[in-house]
Design an enzyme around this catalytic site. Structure first.
Site, PDB file in Angstrom:
ATOM      1  N   ASP A 192       0.839  -1.125  -0.013  1.00 32.08           N
ATOM      2  CA  ASP A 192      -0.156   0.023   0.022  1.00 32.08           C
ATOM      3  C   ASP A 192       1.024   1.134  -0.111  1.00 32.08           C
ATOM      4  O   ASP A 192       1.437   1.609  -1.028  1.00 32.08           O
ATOM      5  CB  ASP A 192      -1.011  -0.176   1.335  1.00 32.08           C
ATOM      6  CG  ASP A 192      -2.086   0.993   1.516  1.00 32.08           C
ATOM      7  OD1 ASP A 192      -2.165   1.779   0.320  1.00 32.08           O
ATOM      8  OD2 ASP A 192      -2.711   0.949   2.378  1.00 32.08           O
ATOM      9  N   THR A 220       5.662  -0.794   5.233  1.00 35.12           N
ATOM     10  CA  THR A 220       6.047  -1.990   5.903  1.00 35.12           C
ATOM     11  C   THR A 220       7.307  -2.750   4.969  1.00 35.12           C
ATOM     12  O   THR A 220       8.346  -3.200   5.646  1.00 35.12           O
ATOM     13  CB  THR A 220       4.590  -3.195   5.581  1.00 35.12           C
ATOM     14  OG1 THR A 220       3.731  -2.427   6.212  1.00 35.12           O
ATOM     15  CG2 THR A 220       5.104  -4.445   6.176  1.00 35.12           C
ATOM     16  N   LEU A 221       7.221  -2.601   3.503  1.00 36.15           N
ATOM     17  CA  LEU A 221       8.348  -2.997   2.869  1.00 36.15           C
ATOM     18  C   LEU A 221       9.770  -2.152   3.203  1.00 36.15           C
ATOM     19  O   LEU A 221      10.698  -3.167   2.933  1.00 36.15           O
ATOM     20  CB  LEU A 221       7.723  -2.474   1.392  1.00 36.15           C
ATOM     21  CG  LEU A 221       8.824  -3.417   0.060  1.00 36.15           C
ATOM     22  CD1 LEU A 221       8.593  -4.648   0.663  1.00 36.15           C
ATOM     23  CD2 LEU A 221       8.202  -3.263  -0.930  1.00 36.15           C
TER      24      LEU A 221
END
Ligand code: 5GP
Length: 179
Positions: free
Chosen positions: A107, A111-112
């Protein structure tokens, strides 16, 4: 015919069918089989959301490969305000290996970024990113995504591992929020 479902207090409409997902999974696994041949590969599934995608991809691999799972846990920092995410559950040495991260959905990309930092610290030789779903309009990151199942609009979706308040992960297709 539009398939609609209700989860708790919300209504969702089918956006990507199980059939379409399975076909795309096979295509991605075929790409991986070609591109990762001969490499020392570890697949790294990100829990909870990616468990179905990781299993489906992994089953279609024909190269020697291992799989491991980690989970992002949020905890409140004692000094800083706001929550910090920590990756827990490491039991695989990834140093000098090709790591293929298996994400459910990318999104904003926060997080990545967190995962990339951890993998770099743990000295992965090469990092590749696979995600079942990707929202290009929401993405703020710079990391290149190597294997993308579907690009989707910036909408809230459930199914195929993704939940709404804990439910909906078992749905074999993808549903988008309508009301
Ligand atoms: P990011 O850090 O890229 O903003 O968000 C990634 C995480 O947010 C995903 O791993 C997933 O857990 C959650 N997420 C983002 N978009 C959606 C969505 O549309 N539906 C659901 N169920 N979770 C999402």
């Amino acid at each position: 015919m539009m398939k609609e479902i209700r989860i708790l207090d919300k209504n969702f409409r089918e956006m990507i069918t199980e059939r379409e997902i399975m076909k795309r999974v096979e295509e991605l696994a075929a790409e991986m089989n070609r591109e990762l041949k001969g490499k020392d590969v570890v697949f790294l599934g990100i829990l909870n959301g990616a468990f179905l995608f990781a299993a489906d991809i992994f089953r279609k691999l024909e190269i020697p490969a291992r799989i491991s799972f980690v989970k992002l846990a949020s905890y409140e920092g004692t000094k800083s305000s706001g929550s910090i995410k920590e990756l827990i559950g490491w039991n695989e040495d990834i140093s000098n290996k090709t790591v293929v991260v298996i994400e459910d959905i990318v999104d904003t990309g926060h997080t990545l970024d967190r995962i990339m930092a951890e993998l770099t610290m743990r000295k992965a030789a090469e990092i590749r990113i696979a995600t079942a779903f990707y929202k290009p309009d929401a993405y703020k990151g710079k990391v290149k995504l190597d294997y993308v199942g579907f690009e989707i609009p910036n909408e809230f979706v459930v199914g195929y591992g993704l939940d709404y308040d804990g439910f909906g992960r078992n749905l074999p297709s993808i549903y988008t929020l309508i009301s």
